[in-house]
Enzyme design. Structure first.
Site, PDB file in Angstrom:
ATOM      1  N   SER A   1     -47.598 -72.682   5.515  1.00 37.95           N
ATOM      2  CA  SER A   1     -46.334 -72.424   4.859  1.00 37.95           C
ATOM      3  C   SER A   1     -46.062 -70.986   4.992  1.00 37.95           C
ATOM      4  O   SER A   1     -46.722 -70.212   5.592  1.00 37.95           O
ATOM      5  CB  SER A   1     -46.373 -73.307   3.782  1.00 37.95           C
ATOM      6  OG  SER A   1     -45.047 -73.473   3.350  1.00 37.95           O
ATOM      7  N   ASN A   2     -44.881 -70.791   3.923  1.00 38.35           N
ATOM      8  CA  ASN A   2     -44.462 -69.534   3.571  1.00 38.35           C
ATOM      9  C   ASN A   2     -44.006 -69.696   2.152  1.00 38.35           C
ATOM     10  O   ASN A   2     -43.587 -70.784   1.659  1.00 38.35           O
ATOM     11  CB  ASN A   2     -43.892 -69.182   4.572  1.00 38.35           C
ATOM     12  CG  ASN A   2     -42.468 -69.651   4.728  1.00 38.35           C
ATOM     13  OD1 ASN A   2     -41.675 -69.708   4.046  1.00 38.35           O
ATOM     14  ND2 ASN A   2     -42.343 -70.829   5.942  1.00 38.35           N
ATOM     15  N   ALA A   3     -43.660 -68.511   1.563  1.00 37.99           N
ATOM     16  CA  ALA A   3     -43.299 -68.341   0.194  1.00 37.99           C
ATOM     17  C   ALA A   3     -41.612 -68.428   0.022  1.00 37.99           C
ATOM     18  O   ALA A   3     -41.465 -68.444  -0.919  1.00 37.99           O
ATOM     19  CB  ALA A   3     -43.684 -67.119  -0.302  1.00 37.99           C
ATOM     20  N   SER A   4     -40.948 -68.847   1.129  1.00 39.99           N
ATOM     21  CA  SER A   4     -39.517 -69.148   0.784  1.00 39.99           C
ATOM     22  C   SER A   4     -39.258 -70.106  -0.528  1.00 39.99           C
ATOM     23  O   SER A   4     -39.789 -71.258  -0.600  1.00 39.99           O
ATOM     24  CB  SER A   4     -39.097 -70.037   2.026  1.00 39.99           C
ATOM     25  OG  SER A   4     -37.606 -70.226   1.926  1.00 39.99           O
TER      26      SER A   4
ATOM     27  N   ALA B   1     -36.832 -71.268   6.333  1.00 40.55           N
ATOM     28  CA  ALA B   1     -37.856 -70.577   6.566  1.00 40.55           C
ATOM     29  C   ALA B   1     -38.974 -71.697   7.323  1.00 40.55           C
ATOM     30  O   ALA B   1     -39.994 -71.850   6.687  1.00 40.55           O
ATOM     31  CB  ALA B   1     -38.881 -69.811   5.760  1.00 40.55           C
TER      32      ALA B   1
END
Lengths: 207, 207
Positions: A21-24, A88
């Site tokens: 995942s990512n930190a969006s 994102a």
């Protein structure tokens, strides 16, 4: 206008516990929804897993993976006039998803990845003429270069380029690029200001 | 007792934007810190990236990766009497971390993974005699089997076994296992109740 906005990250599961995942945080998408409301439009959100609450009175469809976001966007597209892809979305997902939580000792030394669906391309392929599409380009390098490349590749109407440092924070620098070039640069502005500029650009140029 | 508690997930970055992680919310660690306070102990937290606020008046050290959590735990260990590893630490990290955000077209079809440091084993190796260590076993299968295996492998004093469904929610089922077997099963209890049982067990058996 009826504006479909995607927000947040997606999660691409390796197994029932682990994911890519990512930190969006969803903040840009929420700011876009609020700005759309303030400008008299009808926004709706397709939202990846985030902890922040979305703005009240905006219809929200929650999804987890890029595939689910793709499906939700295509399902909602006919009832909207524009799409703003602020989410994102993960570019890659694990080729396989294991059941449960495989033990440490059973873990794979390599993880085979496959591309997730290209939601912008899929949306362009099915959208009716006049449907407006805004993409985001998260670029570690030159914002303009990333925006121009993505405009050409994706056949979208507008690209908002910002830097990875924009993820999870409120103040950032962004550029809005159209097919005829740079329209606006917003230097270290709150996402609310950037969102309003995007929504106004979109409203001004829609058929 | 001075109780060191880890909480939340860790993030293992592929590049500046993408990471491997899990949905741990930090709730169990926060409940443990609150229970420790309520029972007259001195808790401190080592906390991975979460959005929920930790309980007030508990010292917090924030970390991102498993390596950082490992380093923070070992640095704090000498000033504590017990360690409760409630964090959902990633088992694997990408072998390499790319700078910036490599483009979709440049993305790797496979991701090479390497094990992260084993924090329980490292803590046991340096802890003084009488130092109490509680591990968690997130088990998709039989809770008891997972707990017994981890007790033997890690040379810890207690293992709390729960199911992957425990991640990110408040009510769950957990078992507390010691070296002489099952001590307590808590069926669909709030994490506050499970935390209190763990802290009392720990307090009752410490030297």
């Amino acid at each position: 206008m009826r504006i479909l906005i995607t927000a947040g990250p997606t999660r691409e599961h390796l197994d029932d516990v682990r994911f890519l995942s990512n930190a969006s945080s969803g903040r840009m998408g929420f700011a876009l929804a609020a700005a759309a409301r303030a400008e008299g439009h009808s926004p709706s959100l397709i939202l990846g897993p985030v902890d922040l609450p979305p703005p009240p009175d905006v219809p929200v469809t929650r999804v987890t993976s890029a595939q689910e976001m793709h499906d939700a966007v295509l399902a909602a597209l006919p009832a909207h006039d524009a799409l703003v892809m602020a989410a994102a979305v993960a570019d890659y997902r694990p080729k396989q998803r294991a059941k449960g939580k495989p033990r440490r000792s059973a873990g794979p030394p390599t993880l085979e990845l496959v591309p997730t669906p290209d939601i912008l391309a899929a949306a362009r392929a099915v959208a009716r003429p006049g449907f407006v599409i805004v993409g985001f380009a998260l670029e570690a390098g030159d914002l303009g270069e990333g925006a121009r490349r993505k405009l050409a590749e994706k056949r979208v109407d507008w690209i908002v380029a910002d830097a990875p440092a924009a993820i999870g924070v409120d103040v950032t620098t962004a550029e809005i690029h159209g097919r005829s070039g740079l329209v606006m640069r917003l230097d270290r502005k709150p996402k609310a200001d950037i969102a309003l500029a995007i929504i106004r650009q979109l409203g001004a140029t829609a058929v």
